[in-house]
Design a protein around this motif. Structure first.
Motif, short mmCIF file in Angstrom:
data_model
loop_
_atom_site.label_atom_id
_atom_site.label_comp_id
_atom_site.label_asym_id
_atom_site.label_seq_id
_atom_site.Cartn_x
_atom_site.Cartn_y
_atom_site.Cartn_z
N LEU A 16 5.87 7.79 4.75
CA LEU A 16 5.29 6.45 4.80
C LEU A 16 5.85 5.57 3.69
CD1 LEU A 16 1.51 7.27 5.45
CD2 LEU A 16 3.32 6.82 7.11
N ASP A 17 5.71 4.26 3.88
CA ASP A 17 6.12 3.29 2.87
C ASP A 17 5.27 3.41 1.61
OD1 ASP A 17 8.16 2.00 4.25
OD2 ASP A 17 6.77 0.61 5.22
N ARG A 18 3.96 3.53 1.82
CA ARG A 18 3.01 3.58 0.70
C ARG A 18 2.06 4.75 0.91
NH1 ARG A 18 1.45 -1.23 2.85
NH2 ARG A 18 -0.73 -0.67 2.60
N HIS A 19 1.36 5.10 -0.16
CA HIS A 19 0.46 6.24 -0.10
C HIS A 19 -0.96 5.90 -0.54
CE1 HIS A 19 4.54 7.94 -0.41
NE2 HIS A 19 4.08 8.69 0.57
N ASP A 20 -1.32 4.63 -0.43
CA ASP A 20 -2.68 4.26 -0.81
C ASP A 20 -3.65 4.69 0.30
OD1 ASP A 20 -3.10 1.84 1.08
OD2 ASP A 20 -1.26 1.30 0.00
N ASP A 21 -4.94 4.72 -0.02
CA ASP A 21 -5.94 5.19 0.93
C ASP A 21 -5.94 4.40 2.23
OD1 ASP A 21 -6.75 7.17 -0.78
OD2 ASP A 21 -8.49 6.07 -1.57
N ASP A 22 -5.79 3.08 2.12
CA ASP A 22 -5.80 2.24 3.31
C ASP A 22 -4.65 2.60 4.25
OD1 ASP A 22 -6.72 -0.05 4.94
OD2 ASP A 22 -4.79 -0.91 4.34
N MET A 23 -3.45 2.77 3.71
CA MET A 23 -2.28 3.10 4.55
C MET A 23 -2.46 4.47 5.19
SD MET A 23 0.50 2.45 6.02
CE MET A 23 0.70 0.84 5.32
N LEU A 24 -2.89 5.46 4.42
CA LEU A 24 -3.09 6.80 4.98
C LEU A 24 -4.13 6.76 6.09
CD1 LEU A 24 -3.03 8.92 1.71
CD2 LEU A 24 -1.26 8.83 3.47
N HIS A 25 -5.19 6.01 5.88
CA HIS A 25 -6.25 5.91 6.88
C HIS A 25 -5.74 5.22 8.14
CE1 HIS A 25 -10.27 5.51 8.49
NE2 HIS A 25 -10.01 4.24 8.71
N ARG A 26 -5.07 4.10 8.00
CA ARG A 26 -4.57 3.35 9.16
C ARG A 26 -3.54 4.16 9.95
NH1 ARG A 26 -2.15 -1.42 6.72
NH2 ARG A 26 -1.33 -1.80 8.79
#
Length: 156
Positions: free
Chosen positions: A77-87
Motif C-alpha cells: 500500500l501507499d500508506r499504512h495509517d489505520d484509515d488506509m488499512l481499514h478502507r
C-alpha cells in the motif's frame, strides 16, 4: 483475549469428525466418538458456545464454479495509517474472487488468494477490481500450479 478452552480426547474426536463432515447426524457422530447421543449433543453445543466451532459451511469446488485457477497476490500500500488499512481491507473483502486476505509483516502488506478463470480472468480481476482499490501501490502475483493440501481449519 480469553484463554482457549481445555479440550479432552473426546472433544478432539468430535471436532475431527465434524471437520470431515459438518452435516453428520448427532447419532452417527455419537457412535463414531464413543458417546451416547445426548452427551455428544451437549458437547457439540458447548464447543459451539465456547467459540471452538465457529460456524458450519459447505466447501465449494471453484473449478466447477468456473474459476479453475488460483493466484497468490502480494500487495504493498501507499500508506499504512489505520484509515488506509481499514478502507483497503473493507474494499478487498467485498470482492467475490478473493478467497483469503492476510495482513502481513515484512516486504508486502497483504497476501491475497484469488480464484480466477485463466489469464484473461486474472487480467480482468487486476484491471477492473484490484487496481481500483484505494491505496494500492504495488502488487506481485504467482499462479498456483497445484494445491497439495487444502484444509478449512487446523485439526485438533
Amino acid at each position: 483475549m480469553n484463554n482457549p478452552p481445555k479440550l479432552d480426547d473426546v472433544d478432539r474426536r468430535i471436532l475431527r469428525e465434524l471437520s470431515r463432515d459438518g452435516r453428520i447426524s448427532n447419532a452417527k457422530l455419537a457412535e463414531r466418538v464413543g458417546l451416547s447421543p445426548t452427551p455428544c449433543w451437549n458437547r457439540v453445543r458447548a464447543l459451539e458456545e465456547a467459540g471452538v466451532i465457529e460456524r458450519y459451511a459447505a466447501l465449494l469446488d471453484q473449478k466447477a464454479l468456473g474459476f479453475p485457477d488460483t493466484v497468490l497476490i502480494e500487495v504493498t500500500l501507499d500508506r499504512h495509517d489505520d484509515d488506509m488499512l481499514h478502507r483497503f481491507g473493507e474494499a478487498l473483502a467485498e470482492l467475490p474472487e478473493v478467497l483469503e486476505a492476510h495482513l502481513l509483516t515484512g516486504e508486502y502488506d497483504y497476501l491475497i488468494k484469488v480464484a480466477v478463470a485463466g489469464t484473461e480472468g486474472y487480467e480482468e480481476f487486476l484491471r477492473h477490481k484490484l487496481y481500483k482499490l484505494p491505496g494500492l501501490r504495488h502488487s506481485r502475483s504467482t499462479f498456483v500450479l497445484r494445491t497439495l493440501k487444502r484444509a478449512p481449519s487446523v485439526q485438533p
